[in-house]
Design an enzyme around this catalytic site. Structure first.
Site, PDB file in Angstrom:
ATOM      1  N   ALA A 253       0.829  -1.199   0.000  1.00  0.00           N
ATOM      2  CA  ALA A 253       0.000   0.000   0.000  1.00  0.00           C
ATOM      3  C   ALA A 253       0.866   1.252   0.000  1.00  0.00           C
ATOM      4  O   ALA A 253       2.000   1.256   0.481  1.00  0.00           O
ATOM      5  CB  ALA A 253      -0.920   0.000   1.218  1.00  0.00           C
TER       6      ALA A 253
ATOM      7  N   GLY B 135       1.812  -5.454   1.178  1.00  0.00           N
ATOM      8  CA  GLY B 135       0.597  -5.737   0.424  1.00  0.00           C
ATOM      9  C   GLY B 135       0.855  -6.353  -0.933  1.00  0.00           C
ATOM     10  O   GLY B 135      -0.019  -7.015  -1.499  1.00  0.00           O
TER      11      GLY B 135
ATOM     12  N   GLU C 121       0.802  -9.879  -0.275  1.00  0.00           N
ATOM     13  CA  GLU C 121      -0.586 -10.258   0.015  1.00  0.00           C
ATOM     14  C   GLU C 121      -1.381 -10.437  -1.281  1.00  0.00           C
ATOM     15  O   GLU C 121      -2.219 -11.348  -1.381  1.00  0.00           O
ATOM     16  CB  GLU C 121      -1.223  -9.215   0.919  1.00  0.00           C
ATOM     17  CG  GLU C 121      -0.633  -9.231   2.330  1.00  0.00           C
ATOM     18  CD  GLU C 121      -1.203  -8.167   3.235  1.00  0.00           C
ATOM     19  OE1 GLU C 121      -1.789  -8.527   4.259  1.00  0.00           O
ATOM     20  OE2 GLU C 121      -1.054  -6.961   2.904  1.00  0.00           O
TER      21      GLU C 121
ATOM     22  N   GLU D 134       5.207  -5.507   7.858  1.00  0.00           N
ATOM     23  CA  GLU D 134       4.353  -4.447   8.392  1.00  0.00           C
ATOM     24  C   GLU D 134       4.576  -4.168   9.871  1.00  0.00           C
ATOM     25  O   GLU D 134       4.293  -3.058  10.349  1.00  0.00           O
ATOM     26  CB  GLU D 134       2.874  -4.807   8.154  1.00  0.00           C
ATOM     27  CG  GLU D 134       2.391  -4.594   6.730  1.00  0.00           C
ATOM     28  CD  GLU D 134       2.608  -5.809   5.846  1.00  0.00           C
ATOM     29  OE1 GLU D 134       1.977  -5.886   4.791  1.00  0.00           O
ATOM     30  OE2 GLU D 134       3.436  -6.686   6.213  1.00  0.00           O
TER      31      GLU D 134
END
Length: 264
Positions: free
Chosen positions: A65, A110, A113, A134
């Site tokens: 992100a 992310g 992910e 993170e």
């Protein structure tokens, strides 16, 4: 006109979805909305048999992100941003077509992910680092990482990797079972080789509908009890028996000839 954040193109049964946000292909709400729309388009397009996700350029698949965007956003936005990203990746995961992540560069946060929501992951040798770091930002992997990584590598290893914020190379990712195949090719050739890999699952060489149903049976079956999983398997098998590819496969086997599948 604004430049798309996800570039979609079709290549003989394969839809390539390219994440484009230089320099690190970080994602925003706008990028996820575009990705979501392309996933729905691919679902409804009978000419698309396989989806191939990759990043623009040669250095990054996706670095996760957009941190600058998140720093400025309020908690209400952040919650709904994560919710929509989760919904988008679940839609990708539940689409009955094979999804391959072609990891061309760094794939962290992310970005990993997103890759974990794909069915298969291939990577360029020495492409860069992977991991879910993170915790170094004081948060957890919030786009499915805590759930999908554990399912991929086991509970204890997943907790170790996320709690330590570890990043690791492609070879270690392969040893952990996160990567299915490593392509030892120059960066400039990786996209073409990844597309070649994806075409192995496209008709006439492969019964792509059967591949999609295998994906559905495994993905859903792992989340329910054995009896429910077996029931789903039977229903999907019956739907395949009613299709053209099963008839072609059985006929070709008995005639001792290569099958010519149509994805029906």
């Amino acid at each position: 006109m604004t430049t798309p954040l996800v570039n979609a193109s079709k290549h003989e049964g394969v839809m390539i979805l390219e994440l484009r946000n230089p320099p690190a292909n970080t994602y925003s709400y706008e990028m996820m909305r575009e990705l979501d729309a392309h996933i729905l388009d691919a679902r409804m397009d009978e000419s698309v048999h396989v989806l191939l996700l990759t990043g623009a350029g040669e250095k990054f698949f996706c670095a996760g992100a957009d941190i600058a965007m998140l720093e400025k956003a309020n908690p209400y936005f952040k919650y709904n941003f994560c919710l929509h990203a989760n919904e988008t990746l679940c839609r990708l995961e539940q689409t009955a077509k094979l999804v391959i992540a072609a990891i061309n560069g760094h794939c962290v946060g992310g970005g990993l992910e997103i890759a974990l929501a794909c069915d298969l992951r291939i990577a360029r040798a020495n492409a860069g680092k992977l991991g879910l770091p993170e915790v170094s930002l004081g948060v957890l992997p919030g786009t499915g990482g805590t759930q999908r990584l554990g399912r991929a590598v086991g509970r204890a290893k997943a907790i170790e990797l996320m709690a330590e914020g570890t990043t690791f190379g492609v070879d270690e990712a392969k040893a952990l079972g996160l990567i299915n195949a490593v392509l030892d090719v120059p960066a400039a050739e990786f996209r073409a080789r990844a597309l070649e890999y994806a075409r192995k699952f496209v008709p006439p060489a492969k019964a792509s509908r059967a591949v999609g149903f295998i994906k559905r049976a495994v993905t859903t079956g792992m989340e329910v009890g054995l009896e429910q999983g077996l029931a789903l398997e039977r229903e999907l098998q019956q739907r395949l028996f009613e299709g053209q590819d099963a008839k072609e496969g059985l006929s070709a086997y008995n005639a001792r000839r290569p099958p010519q599948f149509g994805g029906k």
